[in-house]
Design an enzyme around this catalytic site. Sequence first.
Site, PDB file in Angstrom:
ATOM      1  N   SER A 213      -3.538  -2.939  -0.597  1.00 24.42           N
ATOM      2  CA  SER A 213      -2.337  -3.056  -1.419  1.00 24.42           C
ATOM      3  C   SER A 213      -1.088  -2.758  -0.595  1.00 24.42           C
ATOM      4  O   SER A 213      -1.130  -2.802   0.643  1.00 24.42           O
ATOM      5  CB  SER A 213      -2.435  -2.119  -2.620  1.00 24.42           C
ATOM      6  OG  SER A 213      -1.412  -2.400  -3.555  1.00 24.42           O
ATOM      7  N   ASN A 214       0.015  -2.449  -1.245  1.00 32.01           N
ATOM      8  CA  ASN A 214       1.267  -2.139  -0.539  1.00 32.01           C
ATOM      9  C   ASN A 214       2.016  -1.060  -1.309  1.00 32.01           C
ATOM     10  O   ASN A 214       1.557  -0.601  -2.350  1.00 32.01           O
ATOM     11  CB  ASN A 214       2.107  -3.413  -0.390  1.00 32.01           C
ATOM     12  CG  ASN A 214       2.420  -4.017  -1.737  1.00 32.01           C
ATOM     13  OD1 ASN A 214       3.152  -3.445  -2.538  1.00 32.01           O
ATOM     14  ND2 ASN A 214       1.811  -5.167  -2.011  1.00 32.01           N
ATOM     15  N   ARG A 215       3.204  -0.664  -0.820  1.00 31.18           N
ATOM     16  CA  ARG A 215       3.889   0.503  -1.375  1.00 31.18           C
ATOM     17  C   ARG A 215       4.847   0.180  -2.513  1.00 31.18           C
ATOM     18  O   ARG A 215       5.650   1.020  -2.907  1.00 31.18           O
ATOM     19  CB  ARG A 215       4.657   1.220  -0.254  1.00 31.18           C
ATOM     20  CG  ARG A 215       3.730   1.920   0.735  1.00 31.18           C
ATOM     21  CD  ARG A 215       4.511   2.451   1.921  1.00 31.18           C
ATOM     22  NE  ARG A 215       5.759   3.070   1.501  1.00 31.18           N
ATOM     23  CZ  ARG A 215       6.900   2.983   2.179  1.00 31.18           C
ATOM     24  NH1 ARG A 215       6.945   2.294   3.288  1.00 31.18           N
ATOM     25  NH2 ARG A 215       7.992   3.570   1.730  1.00 31.18           N
ATOM     26  N   SER A 216       4.783  -1.015  -3.075  1.00 31.39           N
ATOM     27  CA  SER A 216       5.730  -1.360  -4.142  1.00 31.39           C
ATOM     28  C   SER A 216       5.529  -0.464  -5.366  1.00 31.39           C
ATOM     29  O   SER A 216       4.410  -0.261  -5.823  1.00 31.39           O
ATOM     30  CB  SER A 216       5.541  -2.827  -4.552  1.00 31.39           C
ATOM     31  OG  SER A 216       6.315  -3.089  -5.700  1.00 31.39           O
ATOM     32  N   ALA A 280       5.491  -7.529  -5.025  1.00 25.57           N
ATOM     33  CA  ALA A 280       4.994  -7.645  -3.655  1.00 25.57           C
ATOM     34  C   ALA A 280       3.556  -8.141  -3.773  1.00 25.57           C
ATOM     35  O   ALA A 280       2.642  -7.378  -4.115  1.00 25.57           O
ATOM     36  CB  ALA A 280       5.059  -6.291  -2.964  1.00 25.57           C
TER      37      ALA A 280
END
Length: 441
Positions: A213-216, A280
């Site tokens: 995943s990502n930090r959004s 994101a």
Amino acid sequence: MPLIPVLQDKRVVLGVSGSIAAYKAVALASALTQAGALVDVAMTHEATELVRPLSFQAITHRPVAVDMFHLLAETEIGHVSLGLNADAIVVAPATAHTLAKLALGLADDMIATTVLASRAPVLVAPAMDANMYQHPTVAEHLEVLRQRGCAILEPGYGHLASGLVGRGRLAEPETILEAVRAVLGRRGDLAGWQVVVTAGGTQEPIDPVRFVSNRSSGKMGFALAEAARDRGAHVILIAANVALPDPYGVEVRRVRTAQEMAEQVLEAVPGADALLMAAAVADYRPEQPAEHKLKKRSEELALRLVPTTDILASTARAGFTALRVGFAAESEHLLEHARAKLEQKGLDLIVANDVTLPGSGFGADDNKVTILGRDGLERDLPLLPKLQVAYAVLDQVRRLRGGAPDVGSFDRLRSFDRLRMSGGRGDAETYSSPPDFGRPT
Ligand code: CTP
């Protein structure tokens, strides 16, 4: 709390009737005032037994109306002028007695008179004992009010002053504030629009407990959804793994993966006026997610990733008339990369932000962006609260759709800020009263 453009300089009458929850109205008056509204409080005599008018006066810096025929009140605000000048009226808490008066059109106190004398939209937030709330008489009065166009904010379930546990608790001040914003939006410049917003970061499973995943945080997308709602749009918010609660008055669809988001977007976008892709979205996903939790071994583990669908690119189809807005989070060559994405994905606008700036971007409450348009627009904004960035983006969407952004737009906010800083009010050059959208008759 930052200024909220739709509330800025709006005249909001807050009617407080005699429920034990009247103390929560103090927090509401404070939040409305901080958000930029001019708040006039009207109280019933019963309410003044629970909270002193001085509490409200100290917070709103405006006189509190209690007596209908008080000499001072007649000259300064008058027993009907409050209603005439209001942009919105919110009755919170609304007791069973006050609801009955509003439904029947009685006019023997400041709240009932103000509502009767006004053509402004009305929001009521009931608070009472659970048995009272369930009584058919209360239900009938609420139905009458609903049919007359009054917005009703359902009370919550929980512990009540009577000792009962049930439905009857006044909605929380934050929720009431959001409902006031939605009610004001009925006259907003996006009324009648359908807007689709995506938010958050997708999660692509590796096994049942792990993911890529990502930090959004989803804050920018949620701010866009709220801003579009404030301006009157019907908003579908497709949220991937966002820890924030559903914004009031917004249709929220929760998803997890890029594939699920793609399906929801393609379903929502036909017929929409605008698609704002703030999410994101993962560009890759593990090719073969493991059915069971992967066990630790001593050798290396290679994860094979395959590309996901580019959602924005796949909405560039004939037949889709939505104006398409992308977001480019970059760590270098910001404008160059953003322009390339604008071009490649055939977008109308792209919002570029440098994720390496402190206090901006992923997870932050503020954002520093540049809005680029296919028509050559390049608008560099200062570091601002995400809600204000959202308003500025919607101003450009509205402009491209052939309308001048007006009520509550970001540009009005900036002139207001300048005046606040210089301590002035009413400068005809930079400050004008809100445009009149016509009152319903
Ligand atoms: N986007 C999308 N579908 C994807 C990836 C991105 O719709 N599979 C959208 C994002 O929501 C955003 C825009 O495309 O509005 C740009 O996303 P970004 O990740 O910055 O661009 P990419 O095209 O993925 O390019 P790169 O990761 O190489 O910067």
